[in-house]
Design a protein around this motif. Structure first.
Motif, PDB file in Angstrom:
ATOM      1  N   ARG A 218       0.771  -1.188  -0.002  1.00  0.00           N
ATOM      2  CA  ARG A 218       0.115   0.152  -0.107  1.00  0.00           C
ATOM      3  C   ARG A 218       0.948   1.388  -0.176  1.00  0.00           C
ATOM      4  O   ARG A 218       0.395   2.393  -0.760  1.00  0.00           O
ATOM      5  CB  ARG A 218      -0.894  -0.150   1.036  1.00  0.00           C
ATOM      6  N   SER A 219       2.031   1.240   0.590  1.00  0.00           N
ATOM      7  CA  SER A 219       2.767   2.433   0.526  1.00  0.00           C
ATOM      8  C   SER A 219       3.629   2.672  -0.645  1.00  0.00           C
ATOM      9  O   SER A 219       3.917   3.780  -0.967  1.00  0.00           O
ATOM     10  CB  SER A 219       3.820   2.051   1.947  1.00  0.00           C
ATOM     11  N   GLU A 220       3.600   1.479  -1.339  1.00  0.00           N
ATOM     12  CA  GLU A 220       4.350   1.603  -2.723  1.00  0.00           C
ATOM     13  C   GLU A 220       3.094   2.059  -3.666  1.00  0.00           C
ATOM     14  O   GLU A 220       3.552   2.020  -4.930  1.00  0.00           O
ATOM     15  CB  GLU A 220       4.896   0.529  -2.938  1.00  0.00           C
ATOM     16  N   GLY A 221       1.887   2.283  -3.373  1.00  0.00           N
ATOM     17  CA  GLY A 221       0.839   2.369  -4.144  1.00  0.00           C
ATOM     18  C   GLY A 221       0.135   1.453  -4.837  1.00  0.00           C
ATOM     19  O   GLY A 221      -0.496   1.969  -5.730  1.00  0.00           O
ATOM     20  N   GLU A 222       0.188   0.406  -4.380  1.00  0.00           N
ATOM     21  CA  GLU A 222      -0.469  -0.937  -4.848  1.00  0.00           C
ATOM     22  C   GLU A 222      -1.675  -1.009  -4.191  1.00  0.00           C
ATOM     23  O   GLU A 222      -2.155  -0.336  -2.991  1.00  0.00           O
ATOM     24  CB  GLU A 222       0.261  -1.988  -4.556  1.00  0.00           C
ATOM     25  N   GLU A 223      -2.716  -1.854  -4.889  1.00  0.00           N
ATOM     26  CA  GLU A 223      -3.994  -1.728  -4.388  1.00  0.00           C
ATOM     27  C   GLU A 223      -4.140  -2.699  -3.348  1.00  0.00           C
ATOM     28  O   GLU A 223      -4.938  -2.372  -2.233  1.00  0.00           O
ATOM     29  CB  GLU A 223      -4.822  -2.287  -5.654  1.00  0.00           C
ATOM     30  N   GLY A 224      -3.314  -3.902  -3.230  1.00  0.00           N
ATOM     31  CA  GLY A 224      -3.468  -4.623  -2.019  1.00  0.00           C
ATOM     32  C   GLY A 224      -2.792  -5.713  -2.372  1.00  0.00           C
ATOM     33  O   GLY A 224      -1.753  -5.784  -3.007  1.00  0.00           O
ATOM     34  N   GLU A 225      -2.980  -7.057  -1.543  1.00  0.00           N
ATOM     35  CA  GLU A 225      -2.282  -8.218  -1.704  1.00  0.00           C
ATOM     36  C   GLU A 225      -3.154  -9.408  -1.674  1.00  0.00           C
ATOM     37  O   GLU A 225      -4.477  -9.380  -1.286  1.00  0.00           O
ATOM     38  CB  GLU A 225      -1.421  -8.272  -0.242  1.00  0.00           C
ATOM     39  N   VAL A 226      -2.661 -10.310  -2.217  1.00  0.00           N
ATOM     40  CA  VAL A 226      -3.224 -11.465  -2.294  1.00  0.00           C
ATOM     41  C   VAL A 226      -2.306 -12.677  -1.748  1.00  0.00           C
ATOM     42  O   VAL A 226      -1.211 -12.838  -2.021  1.00  0.00           O
ATOM     43  CB  VAL A 226      -3.679 -12.087  -3.766  1.00  0.00           C
ATOM     44  N   VAL A 227      -2.939 -13.420  -0.768  1.00  0.00           N
ATOM     45  CA  VAL A 227      -2.032 -14.409   0.184  1.00  0.00           C
ATOM     46  C   VAL A 227      -2.539 -15.748  -0.309  1.00  0.00           C
ATOM     47  O   VAL A 227      -3.747 -16.106  -0.182  1.00  0.00           O
ATOM     48  CB  VAL A 227      -2.177 -14.424   1.461  1.00  0.00           C
ATOM     49  N   LYS A 228      -1.508 -16.666  -0.905  1.00  0.00           N
ATOM     50  CA  LYS A 228      -1.702 -17.871  -1.608  1.00  0.00           C
ATOM     51  C   LYS A 228      -0.953 -19.085  -0.647  1.00  0.00           C
ATOM     52  O   LYS A 228       0.333 -19.082  -0.561  1.00  0.00           O
ATOM     53  CB  LYS A 228      -1.339 -17.917  -2.910  1.00  0.00           C
ATOM     54  N   ASP A 229      -1.990 -20.207  -0.431  1.00  0.00           N
ATOM     55  CA  ASP A 229      -1.273 -21.157   0.268  1.00  0.00           C
ATOM     56  C   ASP A 229      -0.387 -21.981  -0.830  1.00  0.00           C
ATOM     57  O   ASP A 229      -0.873 -22.463  -1.730  1.00  0.00           O
ATOM     58  CB  ASP A 229      -2.405 -22.284   0.751  1.00  0.00           C
ATOM     59  N   ALA A 230       0.864 -22.227  -0.394  1.00  0.00           N
ATOM     60  CA  ALA A 230       1.890 -22.816  -1.205  1.00  0.00           C
ATOM     61  C   ALA A 230       1.195 -24.149  -1.556  1.00  0.00           C
ATOM     62  O   ALA A 230       1.515 -24.856  -2.738  1.00  0.00           O
ATOM     63  CB  ALA A 230       3.215 -23.111  -0.347  1.00  0.00           C
ATOM     64  N   LYS A 231       0.553 -24.992  -0.710  1.00  0.00           N
ATOM     65  CA  LYS A 231       0.120 -26.307  -1.026  1.00  0.00           C
ATOM     66  C   LYS A 231      -1.340 -26.350  -1.776  1.00  0.00           C
ATOM     67  O   LYS A 231      -1.967 -27.316  -1.908  1.00  0.00           O
ATOM     68  CB  LYS A 231       0.068 -27.273   0.141  1.00  0.00           C
ATOM     69  N   GLY A 232      -1.793 -25.048  -1.969  1.00  0.00           N
ATOM     70  CA  GLY A 232      -3.166 -24.744  -2.353  1.00  0.00           C
ATOM     71  C   GLY A 232      -3.456 -25.421  -3.712  1.00  0.00           C
ATOM     72  O   GLY A 232      -2.810 -25.468  -4.689  1.00  0.00           O
ATOM     73  N   ILE A 233      -4.597 -26.083  -3.905  1.00  0.00           N
ATOM     74  CA  ILE A 233      -5.131 -26.542  -5.408  1.00  0.00           C
ATOM     75  C   ILE A 233      -5.598 -25.063  -6.110  1.00  0.00           C
ATOM     76  O   ILE A 233      -5.990 -24.240  -5.608  1.00  0.00           O
ATOM     77  CB  ILE A 233      -6.372 -27.442  -5.258  1.00  0.00           C
ATOM     78  N   TRP A 234      -6.026 -25.598  -7.421  1.00  0.00           N
ATOM     79  CA  TRP A 234      -6.721 -24.594  -8.183  1.00  0.00           C
ATOM     80  C   TRP A 234      -8.013 -25.240  -8.687  1.00  0.00           C
ATOM     81  O   TRP A 234      -8.144 -26.525  -8.834  1.00  0.00           O
ATOM     82  CB  TRP A 234      -5.735 -24.381  -9.606  1.00  0.00           C
ATOM     83  N   GLU A 235      -9.007 -24.245  -8.501  1.00  0.00           N
ATOM     84  CA  GLU A 235     -10.433 -24.814  -8.735  1.00  0.00           C
ATOM     85  C   GLU A 235     -11.276 -23.592  -9.180  1.00  0.00           C
ATOM     86  O   GLU A 235     -11.017 -22.451  -8.889  1.00  0.00           O
ATOM     87  CB  GLU A 235     -10.815 -25.422  -7.241  1.00  0.00           C
ATOM     88  N   ASP A 236     -12.357 -24.071  -9.921  1.00  0.00           N
ATOM     89  CA  ASP A 236     -13.199 -23.115 -10.454  1.00  0.00           C
ATOM     90  C   ASP A 236     -14.094 -22.856  -9.194  1.00  0.00           C
ATOM     91  O   ASP A 236     -14.753 -23.621  -8.809  1.00  0.00           O
ATOM     92  CB  ASP A 236     -13.958 -23.655 -11.582  1.00  0.00           C
ATOM     93  N   ASN A 237     -13.900 -21.634  -8.659  1.00  0.00           N
ATOM     94  CA  ASN A 237     -14.620 -21.284  -7.515  1.00  0.00           C
ATOM     95  C   ASN A 237     -15.244 -19.837  -7.564  1.00  0.00           C
ATOM     96  O   ASN A 237     -14.549 -18.866  -7.343  1.00  0.00           O
ATOM     97  CB  ASN A 237     -13.790 -21.555  -6.302  1.00  0.00           C
ATOM     98  N   GLN A 238     -16.596 -19.951  -7.710  1.00  0.00           N
ATOM     99  CA  GLN A 238     -17.173 -18.401  -7.897  1.00  0.00           C
ATOM    100  C   GLN A 238     -17.317 -17.743  -6.476  1.00  0.00           C
ATOM    101  O   GLN A 238     -17.344 -16.639  -6.313  1.00  0.00           O
ATOM    102  CB  GLN A 238     -18.386 -18.480  -8.546  1.00  0.00           C
TER     103      GLN A 238
END
Length: 265
Positions: A218-238
């Motif tokens: 945020r201090s660098e002017g970015e919108e925000g952050e996304v935190v992702k689990d290193a072991k996480g799967i990928w899924e079509d999830n609405q």
């Protein structure tokens, strides 16, 4: 207009009769109230929430690259970008040429994939356009009205990747750390940040570190952050995957309705 107007969509049809309708899968992030679902012990990925236009870069075996929006619309007039992703001169005189056309055998798995990321636009001075300005250019590409010279300054920022089959099936059990490494390999294969970049990221080992990185972004002017689990799967999830948590700045406020218009439905 393709809307049955009875609460039935492509996903519901496919639940009843699998693979009846071809859909563009999308893994939506869950909100920060679910951040305790992330496994921080082995390290999670804190990533910049890029301020651009989401896109799927589809790289089939024949290397006819397509850029598609979340809903499957073509993003046109990106032939300049596609050509540079596929082929560029070597960095040094006797080095091999760069790009997906020149992959060594051990990197052949970079083909036949869908890369998720953002399209953004550079100004002539090398700075990046704001979301409003840049997305206006991307919308012009979709409509076919973009200035071809401006289109040459569009670049792709990658953060996830699945195989084409996994994309259309809406599921991959490959851990996110492996999928993200594929994006690293893509960026290294193209080897030119004017055309392909890796999302800004940092390994975080606790919720506190994740929020500290959010404040830094945020201090660098970015919108925000996304935190992702290193072991996480990928899924079509609405509704929002618990393997992918979005942190944005929020404010509480009181509002007053001063006018309204009746809708058409």
């Amino acid at each position: 207009d393709g809307d049955l107007k009875c609460g039935i969509g492509a996903r519901l049809i496919n639940i009843a009769v699998p693979n009846t309708v071809k859909i563009f899968s999308y893994m939506r992030c869950a909100t920060s109230k679910h951040i305790d679902k992330i496994d921080f012990e082995a390290g999670a990925y804190g990533q910049c929430k890029a301020d651009g236009s989401f896109v799927n870069m589809i790289v089939p075996e024949n290397l006819q690259i397509d850029f598609k929006t979340r809903n499957g619309q073509d993003v046109k007039f990106l032939n300049f970008l596609k050509a540079r992703i596929l082929d560029q001169p070597p960095i040094r005189k006797f080095s091999p040429r760069r790009g997906l056309k020149h992959l060594p055998k051990h990197l052949s798995d970079l083909i036949g994939r869908v890369y998720h990321g953002e399209l953004r636009v550079m100004r002539k001075d090398g700075s990046i356009m704001s979301r409003k300005e840049g997305n206006g250019i991307i919308n012009q590409c979709i409509k076919g009205t973009v200035d071809p010279e401006v289109a040459k300054r569009i670049f792709f920022t990658a953060w996830d990747s699945v195989t084409i089959d996994e994309f259309y099936n809406g599921y991959s059990d490959t851990a996110y750390a492996t999928r993200f490494f594929t994006c690293v390999q893509l960026v290294n294969a193209v080897a030119n940040s004017k055309y392909v970049q890796l999302i800004k990221n940092k390994i975080v080992y606790s919720k506190e570190e994740a929020y500290a990185y959010f404040r830094q972004l945020r201090s660098e002017g970015e919108e925000g952050e996304v935190v992702k689990d290193a072991k996480g799967i990928w899924e079509d999830n609405q509704s929002g995957s618990h393997h992918c948590i979005k942190i944005k700045h929020s404010f509480e406020c009181d509002v007053k309705v001063v006018d309204w218009k009746y809708g058409k439905k």
